[in-house]
Design an enzyme around this catalytic site. Structure first.
Site, PDB file in Angstrom:
ATOM      1  N   ASP A  80       6.714  -9.031   5.663  1.00  0.00           N
ATOM      2  CA  ASP A  80       7.363  -7.979   6.432  1.00  0.00           C
ATOM      3  C   ASP A  80       6.496  -6.727   6.290  1.00  0.00           C
ATOM      4  O   ASP A  80       5.570  -6.691   5.470  1.00  0.00           O
ATOM      5  CB  ASP A  80       8.776  -7.762   5.895  1.00  0.00           C
ATOM      6  CG  ASP A  80       9.568  -6.738   6.690  1.00  0.00           C
ATOM      7  OD1 ASP A  80       9.295  -6.592   7.897  1.00  0.00           O
ATOM      8  OD2 ASP A  80      10.438  -6.082   6.109  1.00  0.00           O
ATOM      9  N   ASP A  82       7.915  -2.921   6.612  1.00  0.00           N
ATOM     10  CA  ASP A  82       8.613  -1.818   5.936  1.00  0.00           C
ATOM     11  C   ASP A  82       9.083  -2.239   4.551  1.00  0.00           C
ATOM     12  O   ASP A  82       9.781  -3.243   4.385  1.00  0.00           O
ATOM     13  CB  ASP A  82       9.815  -1.366   6.768  1.00  0.00           C
ATOM     14  CG  ASP A  82       9.391  -0.749   8.089  1.00  0.00           C
ATOM     15  OD1 ASP A  82       8.652   0.247   8.058  1.00  0.00           O
ATOM     16  OD2 ASP A  82       9.782  -1.283   9.149  1.00  0.00           O
TER      17      ASP A  82
END
Length: 508
Positions: A80, A82
């Site tokens: 991912d 963030d």
């Protein structure tokens, strides 16, 4: 010899009735077949406690295993963006809070006094539950029990008596916490996203403002307005951060060396994020340089997780880097250096062949990132939890080690001597021991967070967040770059914990 049977006495100072220094507590057996002098039993417990060395410090860069995992079996690494590849400075939460507050006033016409509120960064922790109808923020453990003393209406703690009156018990039915099958609405929502910390703070502060000023409001409406306000500010937030990433992103000098080592070891790398490309591009240029895309075999933005992992209707679309727009032609192969949008995990696996236990995907969100790929697609998963730095720094404090271990010793003493303590003449001793235990409990909670304590545990049990997290992840650590300390053939073994009926330790 495994242990030197030598007892060492140390000087102990006290803060109130809470120890400020003491070595690690040991374990003793107590017989209840004959009357005991409870004062002597208490002194013996302390003597044993003080004679033990404290445990060694926990390595804050360690990678912790909940399941056995052989990295030599992993040929594909996914990430991912963030709070996984990108870690944010506190300024990010202040920005989200301020933009959300502004949206409440300007778009939802909330009182102008809301504009004067200031973000409280230490108010909440991740993983709390919010009761939408009652307007309460509360902490729930792994057995669906409310932790008393950690229930808030606005910024005010709700008394234990009121909590029991509202819920009838500390034990919540599972259908109260999670919507039953076939129903989408929930009575409670868990705030498991790190971006939810500003959301929780704003919700509680506005609640407090309304209660203090006798303004009539519906908690469910307030919850909906705050959630929608926070959701609406993402484009503006993305633009602000993209213009000045150094003000919001933490530099990580180990990130590129780690990713480059994976590439050199012929591992495939991919990125799947819900964030838009321009936002990710500006951040990754800051973190990894202008050629960051050369490190990845596949980049997918605006993925709409968790739908990316659960639904098959959204096709993968190529993102045109020249026009900054999505193309409509069918994607029949994925090419390194290109960027894609939306899509679904089934199509990704068909186009790449990356599937099953050879894939290790890292994310920060237990549900959006980890749950479905772990349970339904057989990927191995790793959780990135920046809170570990704070939690481990407290675990390593000598005062915390002393008090938490004396708390365990005292609780064992109360348990083993309870038959004696039930005698009428011993009730004052029981009251003293319980009062000391309660003070130690309060200390070991408040040192993490004054309102809600540790992210990972309540007094006795793991939190609801911990239970779900450990069910969905094989590994967890505070930063993705911590894996740079390990080689790509490292084998992770979970710690063997004692079950209630087993030996507490083979070596005590």
């Amino acid at each position: 010899m495994l242990l030197a049977m030598v007892h060492r006495f140390v000087k102990v100072e006290r803060v109130g009735s809470v120890l400020s220094a003491a070595p690690f507590c040991g374990r003793r057996r107590v017989s209840t077949h004959e009357p005991r002098n409870l004062i002597d039993a208490y002194g013996e417990a302390k003597r044993i406690c003080y004679s033990k060395k404290p445990p060694p410090d926990v390595n804050s860069r360690a990678v912790f295993a909940t399941n056995e995992l052989h990295l030599s079996h992993i040929n594909t690494y996914g990430f991912d963006y963030d709070y996984t590849l990108a870690d944010y400075k506190p300024a990010m939460h202040h920005l989200i809070y301020d933009l959300g507050k502004q949206a409440l006033v300007e778009q939802y016409k909330y009182p102008q006094e809301v504009s004067n509120l200031q973000y409280l960064p230490n108010f909440a922790v991740r993983g709390l539950h919010y009761d939408i109808q009652k307007g309460l923020l509360l902490k729930v453990d792994s057995f669906n029990q409310i932790q008393l003393g950690s229930v808030y209406r606005g910024l005010s703690k709700v008394s234990d008596e009121e909590v029991l009156a509202l819920y009838g018990s500390t034990l919540l039915p599972v259908n109260y916490i999670e919507p039953p099958p076939g129903r989408s609405e929930a009575r409670m929502v868990q705030l498991a996203d790190l971006f939810s910390l500003p959301e929780m703070c704003l919700m509680c502060q506005v609640t407090d403002l309304f209660v203090t000023n006798n303004i009539d409001f519906q908690p469910a409406v307030l919850f909906s307005d705050v959630r929608n306000a926070i959701g609406s500010i993402h484009p503006k937030m993305h633009g602000i951060v993209s213009k000045n990433p150094a003000s919001y992103l933490k530099e990580n000098p180990d990130l590129v060396p780690y990713l480059e080592r994976l590439v050199q070891e012929e591992r495939k790398l991919f990125l799947i994020t819900n964030s838009p490309f321009d936002f990710v591009d500006r951040g990754m240029q800051f973190l990894a340089g202008p050629e960051w895309r050369s490190l990845f075999d596949l980049v997918v933005v605006e993925a709409k997780k968790p739908k990316f992992f659960t639904q098959w209707s959204s096709p993968l679309r190529r993102f045109d880097l020249g026009t900054r727009s999505k193309t409509w032609s069918q994607v029949t192969e994925v090419k390194k250096g290109q960027v894609y949008c939306e899509g679904n995990v089934r199509q990704l696996q068909q186009l790449t062949g990356w599937s099953g236990g050879n894939v290790l995907y890292f994310g920060d969100h237990p549900y959006t990132d980890l749950a479905d790929v772990r349970l339904h697609h057989g990927w191995r998963t790793g959780a990135i939890l920046w809170e570990l730095d704070h939690e481990i720094s407290i675990l390593n404090q000598p005062e915390y080690k002393a008090n938490s271990n004396w708390l365990q010793q005292l609780q064992q003493l109360i348990e083993s001597e309870q038959n004696e303590l039930r005698r009428p003449e011993n009730k004052p001793i029981m009251q003293q021991w319980v009062a000391e235990r309660d003070q130690l409990r309060l200390y070991t909670k408040n040192i993490f967070n004054n309102q809600f304590g540790s992210l990972f545990r309540t007094h006795h049990n793991p939190t609801y967040f911990s239970r779900r997290l450990f069910h969905f992840c094989d590994l967890y650590t505070s930063s993705i770059s911590n894996l740079l300390d390990l080689n790509t053939a490292h084998v992770f073994f979970p710690r063997r914990g004692a079950l209630p009926h087993e030996y507490r330790s083979m070596f005590v």
